[in-house]
Design an enzyme around this catalytic site. Structure first.
Site, mmCIF file in Angstrom:
data_model
loop_
_atom_site.group_PDB
_atom_site.id
_atom_site.type_symbol
_atom_site.label_atom_id
_atom_site.label_comp_id
_atom_site.label_asym_id
_atom_site.label_seq_id
_atom_site.Cartn_x
_atom_site.Cartn_y
_atom_site.Cartn_z
ATOM 1 N N HIS A 1 -2.511 -3.392 5.975
ATOM 2 C CA HIS A 1 -3.225 -2.263 6.578
ATOM 3 C C HIS A 1 -3.016 -2.239 8.089
ATOM 4 O O HIS A 1 -2.778 -1.179 8.677
ATOM 5 C CB HIS A 1 -4.740 -2.357 6.305
ATOM 6 N N LYS B 1 -16.289 2.353 -7.129
ATOM 7 C CA LYS B 1 -15.136 1.458 -7.256
ATOM 8 C C LYS B 1 -15.561 0.003 -7.381
ATOM 9 O O LYS B 1 -14.731 -0.853 -7.637
ATOM 10 C CB LYS B 1 -14.217 1.606 -6.043
ATOM 11 N N ARG C 1 3.755 0.703 -0.614
ATOM 12 C CA ARG C 1 4.288 -0.648 -0.826
ATOM 13 C C ARG C 1 5.457 -0.656 -1.782
ATOM 14 O O ARG C 1 6.406 -1.398 -1.622
ATOM 15 C CB ARG C 1 3.184 -1.566 -1.368
ATOM 16 N N SER D 1 -5.600 -5.532 -1.413
ATOM 17 C CA SER D 1 -6.966 -6.042 -1.269
ATOM 18 C C SER D 1 -7.439 -6.691 -2.563
ATOM 19 O O SER D 1 -8.137 -7.700 -2.542
ATOM 20 C CB SER D 1 -7.917 -4.916 -0.870
#
Length: 157
Positions: free
Chosen positions: A18, A42, A91, A129
């Site tokens: 990030h 989430k 990514r 993450s």
């Protein structure tokens, strides 16, 4: 007028991937506003205030980076900060389909706001993450994958 980009995400927690996206975004934009999404659905490890604190601590020495909490439409956040673009990191090819759908929907909501994709540095293509949370929760060392300010937060969990 400064060109501003919004960089949205959950940042649960913020990673060096990030950080890399933000730094690279600052090569194109004068200002990056990091939008920390308040999305309890989430099931984040950290509450939104903690995530916001981690992001702010990470960028405390960068005057052209601001971190804010948001819920609701991303284009509304962009309007509130007079942003010209949404900044997103990619990514792998697997990220592209989701990001493409989001960019298309955001353009549908406001065609004046561009989405700009930044390819992840090779060092961070595998970092997420979710992996950070999993590895850390099992006692693994993630210190080379997250900003130093994140380590105590992870240790406390």
């Amino acid at each position: 007028m400064k060109k501003t980009a919004i960089y949205p995400g959950t940042f649960d927690p913020i990673t060096l991937g990030h950080v890399d996206v933000v730094k690279r975004g600052l090569k194109t934009f004068d200002r990056v506003v990091i939008g920390v999404a308040d999305n309890p659905g989430k099931g984040p490890m950290f509450d939104v205030e903690t995530r916001l604190s981690m992001v702010r601590e990470t960028f405390k020495d960068e005057p052209n980076v601001e971190a804010v909490c948001f819920s609701g439409l991303l284009v509304d956040l962009a309007h509130a900060h007079q942003a010209a673009a949404i900044l997103r990191g990619l990514r792998a090819a697997s990220d592209f389909e989701y990001e493409f759908q989001m960019a298309t929907m955001n353009r549908r909501l406001d065609e004046r706001i561009e989405t700009v994709f930044v390819m992840a540095r090779e060092d961070y293509t595998f970092v997420s993450s979710r992996f950070i949370r999993e590895i850390s929760s099992m006692g693994g060392d993630v210190s080379e994958l997250v900003p130093p300010v994140v380590i105590p937060y992870l240790a406390a969990k």
